[in-house]
Design a protein around this motif. Structure first.
Motif, short mmCIF file in Angstrom:
data_model
loop_
_atom_site.label_atom_id
_atom_site.label_comp_id
_atom_site.label_asym_id
_atom_site.label_seq_id
_atom_site.Cartn_x
_atom_site.Cartn_y
_atom_site.Cartn_z
N LEU A 126 -37.56 -14.28 70.48
CA LEU A 126 -37.64 -14.62 69.07
C LEU A 126 -36.88 -15.92 68.77
O LEU A 126 -37.27 -16.70 67.90
CB LEU A 126 -37.07 -13.49 68.21
N LEU A 127 -35.78 -16.16 69.50
CA LEU A 127 -34.96 -17.34 69.25
C LEU A 127 -35.58 -18.61 69.81
O LEU A 127 -35.32 -19.71 69.31
CB LEU A 127 -33.57 -17.14 69.85
N PRO B 176 -38.74 -19.95 69.78
CA PRO B 176 -39.48 -20.76 68.81
C PRO B 176 -38.58 -21.38 67.75
O PRO B 176 -38.79 -22.53 67.32
CB PRO B 176 -40.48 -19.78 68.18
N LEU B 177 -37.54 -20.60 67.33
CA LEU B 177 -36.64 -21.12 66.32
C LEU B 177 -35.86 -22.32 66.86
O LEU B 177 -35.72 -23.35 66.18
CB LEU B 177 -35.68 -20.01 65.87
N LEU B 178 -35.37 -22.18 68.08
CA LEU B 178 -34.65 -23.30 68.69
C LEU B 178 -35.56 -24.50 68.90
O LEU B 178 -35.16 -25.66 68.71
CB LEU B 178 -34.06 -22.85 70.04
N GLY C 278 -38.15 -25.29 67.05
CA GLY C 278 -38.37 -25.91 65.74
C GLY C 278 -37.19 -26.77 65.32
O GLY C 278 -37.36 -27.87 64.76
N VAL C 279 -35.97 -26.25 65.58
CA VAL C 279 -34.77 -27.02 65.25
C VAL C 279 -34.74 -28.32 66.05
O VAL C 279 -34.40 -29.39 65.53
CB VAL C 279 -33.51 -26.18 65.51
#
Length: 208
Positions: free
Chosen positions: A25-26, A28-30, A32-33
Motif C-alpha cells: 500500500l505504501l 504507490p504512495l511513495l 506519488g510523492v
C-alpha cells in the motif's frame, strides 16, 4: 511439548500477512510523492531540456565538414569579363580597372575592338591619386545627363578625354535636378538615383 492454541497461531499469521500488505500500500504512495518532488523541483523540465539540447547537437560535424571541404573545387577568382566600349584601348581599360596592362594583354591576345568581351584580372594596384576635378564635367566636353524615369544617367563617350570629378562638382553639375545636397562640412545626401557611365571617374577623398 505443549501445542500453541489455534487462536494465537492465527493472529501471528495475520501479523505476518499485514506487513507485506502495508508495504504494497505504501509503494504507490511513495511513488506519488517522488513524482511530485521531481515535478515541483523542476528536475523533470531540466531533464527534458537537456535531452532536447542533446538531440540538436550534430555529432562528428568536423569530419563531415572536412570531407565536404576536400571535395570542393578551387573557386578563387581568376578574372572577370568586360565588354569593350567605343574609344577604349587596353591601356585605358587597364587604368580603368587598376590592373597591369601586360597582364591584360596576356589574357586577351589578338585584336581588341569595341564590342569584344575580354578577360580582366583581379585588381593589382590601387587607384592613383589625382589633383582633383579636371574641369571636363560639362556639356561641352560631351557629358550628357538623361532622366530615365527618375534615374539620372550621366554618360561620357570613351573616345573623349576622361572626366575626373568629385562630389561637390557633381552636386553643382546636377543642381537643376536637386540630386545631391550638402548637409554638413563633409556630408552629402543623394536625393535621386544616379548612374555614372562611360569615361568618368568620381574621386571620394577625405576632403570631399
Amino acid at each position: 511439548m505443549a501445542k500453541q492454541p489455534k487462536a494465537a497461531k492465527h493472529q501471528r499469521t495475520i501479523r505476518q500477512n499485514v506487513r507485506p500488505g502495508l508495504l504494497l500500500l505504501l509503494l504507490p504512495l511513495l511513488g506519488g510523492v517522488a513524482v511530485f518532488v521531481v515535478f515541483a523541483s523542476g528536475l523533470y523540465s531540466k531533464s527534458l531540456s537537456a535531452a532536447g539540447d542533446k538531440r540538436l547537437e550534430t555529432q562528428n560535424w568536423q569530419q563531415a565538414d572536412k570531407v565536404l571541404t576536400d571535395r570542393q573545387p578551387n573557386y578563387d577568382r581568376k578574372y572577370g569579363y568586360y565588354k569593350v566600349k567605343v574609344g577604349q584601348t587596353l591601356a585605358s581599360i587597364a587604368d580603368y580597372f587598376s590592373v597591369d596592362e601586360k597582364d591584360l594583354a596576356a589574357l586577351n591576345p589578338g585584336l581588341v575592338v569595341a564590342g569584344t568581351t575580354i578577360k580582366v584580372p583581379p585588381v593589382t594596384r590601387q587607384l592613383a591619386p589625382t589633383a582633383g576635378p579636371n574641369g571636363k564635367l560639362t556639356a561641352l566636353a560631351g557629358v550628357t545627363v538623361t532622366n530615365d524615369r527618375g534615374l539620372l544617367r550621366i554618360n561620357q563617350q570613351y573616345s573623349a578625354q576622361q572626366v575626373v570629378t568629385d562630389i561637390p562638382e557633381l552636386m553643382a553639375f546636377l543642381k537643376q535636378y536637386d540630386a545631391i545636397e550638402q548637409t554638413g562640412p563633409l556630408a552629402y545626401r543623394i536625393n535621386k538615383s544616379i548612374s555614372i557611365q562611360g569615361n568618368i571617374r568620381v574621386d571620394i577623398t577625405s576632403t570631399t
